[in-house]
Design an enzyme around this catalytic site. Structure first.
Site, PDB file in Angstrom:
ATOM      1  N   CYS A   1      -6.137   2.335   5.532  1.00 29.50           N
ATOM      2  CA  CYS A   1      -6.788   1.079   5.881  1.00 29.50           C
ATOM      3  C   CYS A   1      -6.262   0.599   7.240  1.00 29.50           C
ATOM      4  CB  CYS A   1      -6.500   0.034   4.794  1.00 29.50           C
ATOM      5  SG  CYS A   1      -4.823  -0.642   4.874  1.00 29.50           S
TER       6      CYS A   1
ATOM      7  N   CYS B   1      -2.418  -0.110   7.257  1.00 30.46           N
ATOM      8  CA  CYS B   1      -1.621   1.113   7.196  1.00 30.46           C
ATOM      9  C   CYS B   1      -1.734   1.908   8.492  1.00 30.46           C
ATOM     10  CB  CYS B   1      -2.041   1.957   6.000  1.00 30.46           C
ATOM     11  SG  CYS B   1      -1.638   1.150   4.427  1.00 30.46           S
TER      12      CYS B   1
ATOM     13  N   HIS C   1       0.847  -1.186   0.000  1.00 28.17           N
ATOM     14  CA  HIS C   1       0.000   0.000   0.000  1.00 28.17           C
ATOM     15  C   HIS C   1       0.890   1.246   0.000  1.00 28.17           C
ATOM     16  CE1 HIS C   1      -3.924  -1.907   1.711  1.00 28.17           C
ATOM     17  NE2 HIS C   1      -3.331  -2.702   0.842  1.00 28.17           N
TER      18      HIS C   1
ATOM     19  N   GLU D   1       1.009   3.950   1.771  1.00 24.14           N
ATOM     20  CA  GLU D   1       1.538   4.392   3.065  1.00 24.14           C
ATOM     21  C   GLU D   1       2.685   3.496   3.528  1.00 24.14           C
ATOM     22  OE1 GLU D   1      -2.939   5.381   3.044  1.00 24.14           O
ATOM     23  OE2 GLU D   1      -1.657   3.757   2.314  1.00 24.14           O
TER      24      GLU D   1
END
Length: 184
Positions: free
Chosen positions: A111, A114, A81, A83
């Site tokens: 999410c 993260c 992801h 991040e």
């Protein structure tokens, strides 16, 4: 803490490789260059086919330390992801596993995975553009994971079963006995 204010300017969205406009028209000017950069990276990521519509920028003392884009599909890595990629790059760049005094600018509310990484990295503050509901409307729904976290481990869709707990506690005893351990 409020983000620093910057002079508003329209964001020119171009394919950085070809210099060709990417066909996205933003209605507003972008008053924050860090969030503007994250949005630019996310749109470029979509157009390149490398991953989803997410990007993140980590800033410290007014300069960009690291950036990340969603690379889940291009790397076959469900943890890739934006991040997470940005946090890994920032930690490598600074030579530390904690990002105290750094802020994260991300195109979407993080999410659960993260969110955990953000807390472990000790970021100072998070600024996000779109909400989790906006992401769900686009097909990225994390509500299921949040609901799973609230359940007892054995009740989750993927059951979590405690095994050899007494033996596993030896790991923590070894950690506690290590005089030169690095605390985090």
């Amino acid at each position: 803490m409020k983000p620093r204010s910057f002079n508003a300017r329209p964001l020119q969205l171009m394919n950085l490789t070809t210099g060709i406009g990417i066909g996205v028209h933003l209605k507003h000017t972008m008053p924050n260059p860090f969030m503007a950069r994250a949005i630019e990276l996310a749109i470029e990521n979509v157009n390149s086919g490398r991953g989803g519509p997410f990007a993140a920028v980590i800033e410290k003392n007014g300069r960009i330390i690291a950036t990340g884009t969603n690379l889940v599909t291009s790397t076959n890595d469900p943890t890739a992801h934006a991040e997470i990629i940005a946090i890994r790059a920032a930690c490598a760049s600074l030579g530390t596993f904690q990002l105290d005094g750094s802020d994260l600018y991300t195109t979407c509310e993080p999410c659960p995975m993260c969110l955990g990484a953000i807390y472990w990295a000790r970021l100072r503050q998070v600024f996000f553009g779109a909400t989790a509901d906006d992401a769900a409307a686009a097909g990225f729904d994390d509500a299921f994971i949040y609901r799973q976290i609230a359940l007892a481990p054995a009740q989750r869709k993927i059951p979590f079963v405690t095994m050899m707990r007494d033996d596993a506690l030896a790991c923590f005893k070894a950690w506690e006995a290590k005089a030169d351990r690095v605390h985090y």
